[in-house]
Design a protein around this motif. Structure first.
Motif, PDB file in Angstrom:
ATOM      1  N   GLY A  88       0.612  -1.211  -0.038  1.00  0.00           N
ATOM      2  CA  GLY A  88       0.013   0.089  -0.112  1.00  0.00           C
ATOM      3  C   GLY A  88       0.903   1.339   0.047  1.00  0.00           C
ATOM      4  O   GLY A  88       0.243   2.237   0.405  1.00  0.00           O
ATOM      5  N   VAL A  89       1.974   1.158  -0.651  1.00  0.00           N
ATOM      6  CA  VAL A  89       2.923   2.325  -0.595  1.00  0.00           C
ATOM      7  C   VAL A  89       2.659   3.131  -2.143  1.00  0.00           C
ATOM      8  O   VAL A  89       2.842   2.347  -3.044  1.00  0.00           O
ATOM      9  CB  VAL A  89       4.321   2.100  -0.244  1.00  0.00           C
ATOM     10  CG1 VAL A  89       5.311   3.318  -0.544  1.00  0.00           C
ATOM     11  CG2 VAL A  89       4.508   1.424   0.933  1.00  0.00           C
ATOM     12  N   SER A  90       2.394   4.441  -1.849  1.00  0.00           N
ATOM     13  CA  SER A  90       2.008   5.163  -2.992  1.00  0.00           C
ATOM     14  C   SER A  90       3.501   5.631  -3.716  1.00  0.00           C
ATOM     15  O   SER A  90       3.697   5.526  -5.038  1.00  0.00           O
ATOM     16  CB  SER A  90       1.000   6.245  -3.224  1.00  0.00           C
ATOM     17  OG  SER A  90       1.751   6.998  -2.038  1.00  0.00           O
ATOM     18  N   THR A  91       4.442   6.096  -2.921  1.00  0.00           N
ATOM     19  CA  THR A  91       5.675   6.889  -3.114  1.00  0.00           C
ATOM     20  C   THR A  91       6.641   6.533  -2.314  1.00  0.00           C
ATOM     21  O   THR A  91       6.435   6.493  -0.939  1.00  0.00           O
ATOM     22  CB  THR A  91       5.475   8.371  -3.046  1.00  0.00           C
ATOM     23  OG1 THR A  91       4.299   8.811  -4.162  1.00  0.00           O
ATOM     24  CG2 THR A  91       6.806   8.999  -3.618  1.00  0.00           C
ATOM     25  N   ALA A  92       7.771   5.877  -2.903  1.00  0.00           N
ATOM     26  CA  ALA A  92       8.888   5.664  -1.994  1.00  0.00           C
ATOM     27  C   ALA A  92      10.011   6.759  -2.142  1.00  0.00           C
ATOM     28  O   ALA A  92      10.493   6.989  -3.295  1.00  0.00           O
ATOM     29  CB  ALA A  92       9.640   4.247  -2.248  1.00  0.00           C
ATOM     30  N   ILE A  93      10.843   7.349  -1.229  1.00  0.00           N
ATOM     31  CA  ILE A  93      11.584   8.107  -1.329  1.00  0.00           C
ATOM     32  C   ILE A  93      12.950   7.496  -1.107  1.00  0.00           C
ATOM     33  O   ILE A  93      13.402   6.886  -0.076  1.00  0.00           O
ATOM     34  CB  ILE A  93      11.703   9.309  -0.158  1.00  0.00           C
ATOM     35  CG1 ILE A  93      10.439   9.843   0.352  1.00  0.00           C
ATOM     36  CG2 ILE A  93      12.736  10.378  -0.299  1.00  0.00           C
ATOM     37  CD1 ILE A  93       9.805  10.460  -1.114  1.00  0.00           C
ATOM     38  N   LEU A  94      13.787   7.560  -2.183  1.00  0.00           N
ATOM     39  CA  LEU A  94      14.930   6.678  -2.368  1.00  0.00           C
ATOM     40  C   LEU A  94      16.103   7.334  -1.640  1.00  0.00           C
ATOM     41  O   LEU A  94      16.448   8.324  -1.644  1.00  0.00           O
ATOM     42  CB  LEU A  94      15.440   6.386  -4.015  1.00  0.00           C
ATOM     43  CG  LEU A  94      14.263   5.763  -4.959  1.00  0.00           C
ATOM     44  CD1 LEU A  94      14.653   6.113  -6.249  1.00  0.00           C
ATOM     45  CD2 LEU A  94      14.210   4.332  -4.494  1.00  0.00           C
ATOM     46  N   SER A  95      16.857   6.416  -0.830  1.00  0.00           N
ATOM     47  CA  SER A  95      18.042   6.697  -0.367  1.00  0.00           C
ATOM     48  C   SER A  95      18.952   5.635  -0.527  1.00  0.00           C
ATOM     49  O   SER A  95      18.746   4.372  -0.644  1.00  0.00           O
ATOM     50  CB  SER A  95      17.736   7.127   1.228  1.00  0.00           C
ATOM     51  OG  SER A  95      17.205   5.784   1.971  1.00  0.00           O
ATOM     52  N   LEU A  96      20.447   5.877  -0.799  1.00  0.00           N
ATOM     53  CA  LEU A  96      21.241   4.872  -1.173  1.00  0.00           C
ATOM     54  C   LEU A  96      21.547   3.898   0.081  1.00  0.00           C
ATOM     55  O   LEU A  96      21.518   4.160   1.199  1.00  0.00           O
ATOM     56  CB  LEU A  96      22.659   5.686  -1.472  1.00  0.00           C
ATOM     57  CG  LEU A  96      23.595   4.916  -1.858  1.00  0.00           C
ATOM     58  CD1 LEU A  96      23.474   3.956  -3.249  1.00  0.00           C
ATOM     59  CD2 LEU A  96      25.234   5.506  -2.020  1.00  0.00           C
TER      60      LEU A  96
END
Length: 209
Positions: A56-64
């Motif tokens: 149920g995740v619409s957006t993920a904030i990418l981090s290395l």
């Protein structure tokens, strides 16, 4: 208790702790550390999307992938190259899947000059949502005076800064037999980073981060 079926729900959560593993960087980390987790070896952008949709995740904030970040061996040229490479890779993911991914850009810390250049590129060109740092850089914590120019620039830009904990050089590995560093030193280092920023005065002097 009745179970609620989420299968028809529209994803509406934002995941702010979502690592990504560019293939070339992943191989470099494997060469540096001598090992790789199965999940890491099989990762693809579509695998992230699959997990996001499942949860149920619409957006993920990418981090290395934060261990060891871009500073394998602390070579300045290498750190700058890896930071630019992984940030461009994440930006490509954003272009390929609009609205599904944000970005906390990697900086080549502890290289201050390179980090200032990457802040400009990541925030002005790639339009990253913020920057991602680690709670320490080997033998220095974020409140160290050497890093003041980086935090002054982030403050000037009113930037969002994300920290991921890592074990410091002093306490990495099996410090306590049978206790992995991720179970103890990693969460403890969050406290060290907070105290470092507090006692340096950064929190009081740079309140717009």
């Amino acid at each position: 208790m009745a179970q609620h079926d989420h299968s028809g729900d529209k994803p509406n959560h934002i995941d702010v702790h979502h690592h990504f593993y560019p293939p070339e960087f992943r191989q470099a980390v494997n060469d540096f550390t001598g090992s790789a987790l199965p999940k890491v070896k099989s990762w693809t952008p579509s695998a992230s999307l699959e997990e996001m949709d499942k949860n149920g995740v619409s957006t993920a904030i990418l981090s290395l992938w934060s261990i060891p970040g871009v500073w394998m061996g602390a070579n300045v040229e290498g750190m700058r190259r890896w930071a630019r490479h992984v940030n461009d890779y994440a930006a490509e993911m954003q272009r390929d899947y609009p609205s599904r991914f944000g970005l906390f850009a990697a900086l080549p810390m502890p290289d201050v000059e390179g980090s200032l250049a990457e802040i400009e590129y990541a925030l002005d060109v790639l339009k990253a949502d913020g920057v991602g740092l680690m709670t320490n850089f080997g033998d220095k914590w974020p409140g160290d005076p050497a890093y003041r120019p980086v935090f002054e620039e982030l403050n000037r830009r009113k930037a969002v800064v994300y920290f991921h904990p890592v074990a410091p050089t002093c306490c990495a590995g099996a410090l306590v037999p049978g206790v992995q560093e991720s179970w103890a030193e990693v969460p403890f280092d969050t406290g060290r980073a907070v105290r470092s920023l507090l006692f340096s005065g950064f929190f009081a002097e740079l309140p717009d981060i």
